[in-house]
Motif scaffolding. Structure first.
Motif, short mmCIF file in Angstrom:
data_model
loop_
_atom_site.label_atom_id
_atom_site.label_comp_id
_atom_site.label_asym_id
_atom_site.label_seq_id
_atom_site.Cartn_x
_atom_site.Cartn_y
_atom_site.Cartn_z
N VAL A 366 1.17 -1.51 -0.11
CA VAL A 366 -0.17 -0.07 -0.08
C VAL A 366 0.95 1.37 -0.06
CG1 VAL A 366 -1.93 1.43 1.24
CG2 VAL A 366 -1.76 -1.01 1.37
N GLY A 367 0.64 2.05 -0.89
CA GLY A 367 1.55 3.51 -1.32
C GLY A 367 2.22 3.26 -2.49
N ALA A 368 2.27 2.39 -2.65
CA ALA A 368 3.34 1.96 -4.02
C ALA A 368 2.28 1.95 -5.57
CB ALA A 368 3.71 0.80 -4.11
N ALA A 369 2.83 2.44 -6.63
CA ALA A 369 2.38 2.76 -8.20
C ALA A 369 3.46 2.86 -8.67
CB ALA A 369 1.51 3.75 -8.14
N GLU A 370 3.14 1.50 -9.43
CA GLU A 370 4.11 1.83 -10.90
C GLU A 370 3.04 2.32 -12.06
OE1 GLU A 370 6.33 -1.52 -13.31
OE2 GLU A 370 4.88 -2.34 -12.31
N LEU A 371 3.60 3.06 -12.64
CA LEU A 371 2.90 3.71 -13.93
C LEU A 371 3.51 3.85 -15.66
CD1 LEU A 371 0.46 5.20 -15.40
CD2 LEU A 371 2.39 7.68 -14.60
N VAL A 372 2.99 2.81 -16.57
CA VAL A 372 3.48 2.19 -17.45
C VAL A 372 2.91 3.13 -18.77
CG1 VAL A 372 4.29 0.61 -19.73
CG2 VAL A 372 4.58 0.26 -17.24
N PHE A 373 3.54 3.90 -19.49
CA PHE A 373 2.85 4.93 -20.46
C PHE A 373 3.58 3.94 -21.97
CE2 PHE A 373 3.76 9.39 -18.87
CZ PHE A 373 2.40 8.99 -17.51
N GLU A 374 2.79 3.58 -23.30
CA GLU A 374 3.26 3.09 -24.51
C GLU A 374 2.60 4.11 -24.86
OE1 GLU A 374 1.24 -1.14 -24.33
OE2 GLU A 374 1.02 -1.08 -22.00
N TYR A 375 3.85 4.09 -26.08
CA TYR A 375 3.65 4.75 -26.80
C TYR A 375 3.49 4.84 -29.02
CZ TYR A 375 4.30 8.77 -24.25
OH TYR A 375 4.08 9.66 -23.19
N ALA A 376 2.95 5.17 -29.23
CA ALA A 376 2.91 4.29 -31.07
C ALA A 376 4.15 3.73 -31.50
CB ALA A 376 2.62 5.29 -32.24
#
Length: 455
Positions: A366-376
């Motif tokens: 709790v309190g952690a997060a992972e963010l991934v951006f996917e582009y063309a």
């Protein structure tokens, strides 16, 4: 004879205490942060229906309001100031329970300080005791309480408000227990209201009802003998697995206030790492152009509280991971304006929200997060944030809280001297008259202190 849990907690709340310097300092930080968010909340137009109704039925207007010229009776003032502190979801957070400790407690003490003699030392002691009571009760009912749908700031906050008020009123241990019992009859608040103004109405009610409970106990009204641990008392009714030992273990030796945390962003605390990850990726060059998908992954609690792809208002934006990512990616900022109705309606942000998905991973803390951006063309960039700024491991400094106060006062366009306000909060332990605190954060400059007597 071993005292009941309710008696033990009431005895502590009414008894002699010596606050460690660290607790006094944290109380000052909490009060400063609470007033900062209250000043911001006073400028929110969604608070006005509550203010108009309270003003319509107010008794003697003896108490000021944070950031306003209006005055109301003590019960109504506690109610309006509490909802103002809470409305932007920018107030403090107690780790583990996600209770916002200051909003239900501080407004009660500020109201009482305007109608009776209250020193700064007494106010701080009562504040620390009120926070201790509400947080220990929250510990005893967590985590099942929130999962059942109870909004813990409102449901447990009423006990903190009652304890703080009863201490200022110098109630004895038995009267304090009766105040708990009366508070238990008025405890309410639902998670279903998150994302609406009704959530903060519940927090306002916690402050008002807690003050009412203490005043009724002072006047001789009685409650049950076991308001907390009774077979049909608050804890057994509202918890899946009651942890009664958390009410009294280390009582008077350890202080929940020392665990308090403060938010850098005006939204649900579970979104802190999501926002930080987005800001870091933007700082490294990420942008909205060409984005195909954004994936947020976190503990199931993150999805439970903030997986809201379709929102209609700034209130809902405060608890939407989709909006947090979209707004920060579009604007490279995470302030009040970015969680407003206007931001929700911004076409650029709306388009990006549709590209954000939320995944659950029970192995993540709790309190952690992972963010991934996917582009063309298959380009992927990501960021994992284990502890966001504002968490216990990366707590806001006092300088951060002062900067927050200055920023929010400026954003609300209020004629309030933040230097004076800061000086009053820092001098509270030595002040003879704690009502100076309200005078430092109200726009009313004329009405003198009105002493009310209890017959």
């Amino acid at each position: 004879m071993i005292p009941s849990v309710s008696d033990a907690l009431a005895g502590f709340a009414a008894g002699d205490i010596i606050l460690p310097d660290a607790v006094i300092n944290e109380a000052q930080r909490s009060i400063l942060n609470g007033i900062a968010t209250g000043l911001a909340g006073s400028a929110d137009p969604e608070t006005l229906p509550a203010l108009r109704l309270a003003s319509r039925f107010s008794g003697p207007r003896s108490c000021g309001l944070i950031g306003r010229t209006d005055r109301l009776d003590p019960l109504a003032a506690a109610y309006i100031n509490a909802l103002s502190i809470n409305v932007h979801d920018f107030d403090d957070t107690h780790p583990g329970t996600i209770l916002h400790p200051t909003a239900p407690v501080l407004p009660v003490l500020m109201a009482l300080s305007e109608i009776m003699p209250v020193s700064g030392r007494i106010l701080i002691e009562a504040f620390a005791v009120g926070v201790e009571v509400e947080c220990r009760i929250a510990n005893a009912v967590s985590p099942g309480h929130y999962r059942r749908g109870w909004h813990i700031t409102a449901t447990c906050g009423v006990f903190g408000a009652a304890a703080a008020a009863a201490r200022v009123l110098r109630l004895n241990a038995e009267q304090m227990r009766h105040a708990f019992g009366i508070a238990s009859a008025q405890s309410s608040g639902l998670v279903e209201t998150l994302g609406t103004m009704a959530k903060s109405i519940g927090v306002g009610n916690a402050a008002q009802n807690g003050l009412r409970a203490a005043l009724l106990a002072q006047d001789g009204l009685k409650g049950p003998d076991l308001p907390l641990e009774g077979p049909r008392g608050f804890i057994h009714v509202t918890a899946d697995n009651p942890l009664l030992d958390r009410l009294t273990e280390g009582l008077g030796q350890t202080w929940e206030l020392l665990r308090n945390t403060y938010k850098p962003y005006p939204c649900g605390v579970v979104l802190n790492p999501v926002i930080e990850a987005t800001l870091e990726l933007v700082a490294e060059g990420a942008g909205p152009e060409g984005l195909v998908r954004a994936t947020v992954k976190g503990h199931p609690l993150l999805a439970e509280r903030a997986d809201r792809p379709t929102i209609r208002s700034g209130r809902e934006a405060q608890v939407s991971a989709q909006h947090a990512v979209a707004a920060v990616l579009s604007r490279n900022s995470a302030g009040l304006a970015d969680f407003s109705d206007a931001a929700v309606a911004d076409p650029a942000i709306t388009t990006l929200r549709d590209k954000v998905i939320v995944l659950q991973d029970a192995a993540m803390p709790v309190g952690a997060a992972e963010l991934v951006f996917e582009y063309a063309q298959g380009v992927r960039i990501g960021r994992l944030v284990m502890n966001a700024k504002g968490d216990s491991a990366r707590a806001l400094t006092t300088e951060d809280i002062v900067a927050k106060l200055e920023r929010l006062t400026c954003d609300a366009n209020l004629d309030i001297s933040t230097d004076r306000l800061l000086a009053v909060v820092m001098k509270l332990p030595d002040m003879e008259d704690a009502s100076d605190l309200m005078r430092a954060c109200t726009l009313d400059r004329s009405t003198p202190k009105v002493m009310l007597s209890h017959n």
